[in-house]
Write an enzyme that holds these catalytic residues in place. Structure first.
Site, PDB file in Angstrom:
ATOM      1  CG  HIS A 144      -4.362   2.574  -0.654  1.00 50.57           C
ATOM      2  ND1 HIS A 144      -5.163   2.032   0.389  1.00 50.57           N
ATOM      3  CD2 HIS A 144      -3.353   3.334   0.299  1.00 50.57           C
ATOM      4  CE1 HIS A 144      -4.609   1.819   1.564  1.00 50.57           C
ATOM      5  NE2 HIS A 144      -3.501   2.683   1.431  1.00 50.57           N
ATOM      6  CG  HIS A 197      -3.598   6.980   2.913  1.00 49.66           C
ATOM      7  ND1 HIS A 197      -4.062   7.001   4.105  1.00 49.66           N
ATOM      8  CD2 HIS A 197      -3.045   5.803   2.599  1.00 49.66           C
ATOM      9  CE1 HIS A 197      -3.558   5.658   4.711  1.00 49.66           C
ATOM     10  NE2 HIS A 197      -3.118   4.936   3.740  1.00 49.66           N
ATOM     11  CG  HIS A 250       2.643   0.109   4.248  1.00 50.45           C
ATOM     12  ND1 HIS A 250       2.522  -0.996   5.312  1.00 50.45           N
ATOM     13  CD2 HIS A 250       1.196   0.644   4.275  1.00 50.45           C
ATOM     14  CE1 HIS A 250       1.118  -0.764   5.743  1.00 50.45           C
ATOM     15  NE2 HIS A 250       0.412  -0.010   5.192  1.00 50.45           N
ATOM     16  CG  ASP A 278      -1.898  -0.929   1.379  1.00 49.76           C
ATOM     17  OD1 ASP A 278      -2.067  -1.904   0.507  1.00 49.76           O
ATOM     18  OD2 ASP A 278      -2.943  -0.920   2.086  1.00 49.76           O
ATOM     19  CG  ASP A 279       0.291   3.615   2.573  1.00 42.65           C
ATOM     20  OD1 ASP A 279      -0.863   3.382   2.091  1.00 42.65           O
ATOM     21  OD2 ASP A 279       0.387   4.051   3.541  1.00 42.65           O
TER      22      ASP A 279
HETATM   23 ZN    ZN Z   1      -2.309   3.016   3.424  1.00 45.66          ZN
END
Ligand code: ZN
Length: 368
Positions: free
Chosen positions: A225, A229, A316, A175-176
């Site tokens: 995503h 955020h 991440h 993620d991210d």
């Molecule tokens: Zn995230």
């Protein structure tokens, strides 16, 4: 390189007969099983050179060669990994170049003698994907001859998904990102012929278009995503929809398609989020806590001590420690016999996914 017969001096009728027996498989199977040894190196080098215009970096193709030699992948599967490699991506960014590469790879004396249809791409390119072109390629005499010449069993194409539904699998998710560390993870996945899912945020997707395009090209999945955020349960439905739409815009710019899955930030979703999602919501059941520890060994331990078949692992790709951990985790899980797969791949054959549905793991159906 060993040639089974010299095509140029054969009368056309004989060539046709030989080719017909190639097609029905009799001549092909008998010759390969009887005396030909597997020349994985020759197969890989020849195809790589045709696709990427250069002999491959030895380290990158070591696993393809080893897997061909021990029979754990077929010729078609090896070809898929070569065609959809980073070298293929960089050498064939334009569709026209890609098609030209595949046609060159398919060409040989026998094929031209047989008057192979040369070929389907004279028009209507919009409706043809690169996967379609690959499917055409592996059906050509040129590809059959490449396999034959190197003692490789071609195998079946199927639908381009080479996941074995009966073998254990794990979905690694990041993620991210993307970030400056994402390429390290993609390199490692590519080397071992494995996949993962990258849930990107809009502000990074905008800056790291290249990484998204490359991940998508080698068979990884790109998830949404949100743009910034956002906690989708704390903003109004229109804003939530806008958060998803904006991230999708950057994903589309990099790949030519929208995200196929969503991971709501903080794992936060409600009925409204389900309704506006339009694609499945993917959560997780193994939390590496990589964002909190930022420690390579701890991330490695949290995964290797915990994972089992069907798990979805949360990480991440914005931390160097996470990327470093993957250099151990990906080879180790591969050696343990796990297939590292995308969300779509793990869901297929294990109940599937629906738009707006929320998924935490994918055990084998009879274990659920
Ligand atoms: Zn995230």
């Amino acid at each position: 390189m060993k040639k089974p017969f010299e095509v140029k001096i054969l009368p056309k009728a004989i060539a046709t007969l030989l080719s017909a027996s190639l097609v029905c498989g009799m001549f092909f199977e008998r010759s390969v099983s009887a005396e030909t040894t597997v020349d994985a190196e020759g197969f890989v080098n020849e195809l790589y050179t045709a696709i990427a215009g250069e002999v491959p970096d030895t380290a990158k193709v070591e696993h393809i060669k080893a897997a061909l030699e021990d029979g754990s992948i077929t010729g078609i599967e090896a070809a898929h990994r070569i065609v959809f490699s980073s070298e293929g991506f960089y050498a064939n960014r334009e569709d026209a170049d890609f098609i030209e590469s595949m046609k060159n790879a398919a060409d040989n004396d026998l094929a031209s003698l047989m008057g192979l249809p040369n070929f389907i791409f004279l028009g209507e390119l919009e409706n043809i994907t690169r996967e379609d072109v690959f499917e055409w390629y592996v059906s050509t005499h040129g590809f059959a001859m490449l396999c034959y010449n190197h003692g490789i069993e071609a195998g079946e194409y199927g639908d381009g998904n080479f996941t074995d539904p009966d073998a254990p699998m794990i979905a690694l998710t990041f993620d991210d990102g993307p970030s400056i560390y994402t390429d390290m993870i993609i390199d490692c996945l590519e080397e071992y012929g494995q996949h993962a899912t990258f849930f990107v945020v809009g502000y990074n997707a905008c800056d790291f278009q290249e990484q998204i395009a490359r991940a998508d090209y080698i068979g990884c999945e790109i998830g949404n995503h949100t743009n910034r955020h956002a906690n989708l349960t704390e903003i109004n439905p229109l804003s939530a929809f806008e958060q998803l739409r904006l991230a999708d815009k950057y994903i589309y710019m990099a790949t030519g398609h929208a995200a196929t899955v969503i991971r709501p930030p903080y794992g936060a979703y409600n009925d409204t989020v389900r309704r506006i999602a339009g694609v499945p919501l993917v959560l997780w059941n193994v939390d590496t806590e990589d964002w909190s520890t930022r420690d390579t060994q701890s991330t490695i331990d949290n995964i290797l001590n915990e994972v089992q078949d069907g798990d979805i692992v949360l990480m991440h790709d914005i931390y160097e420690s996470t990327a470093e951990a993957m250099l151990t985790v990906i080879p180790e899980l591969t050696n343990q016999g796990y297939q590292l797969v995308t969300m779509t791949e793990i869901a297929a054959g294990r109940g599937g996914m629906e738009a707006g549905g929320a998924y935490f793991r994918f055990r084998q159906l009879d274990d659920i």
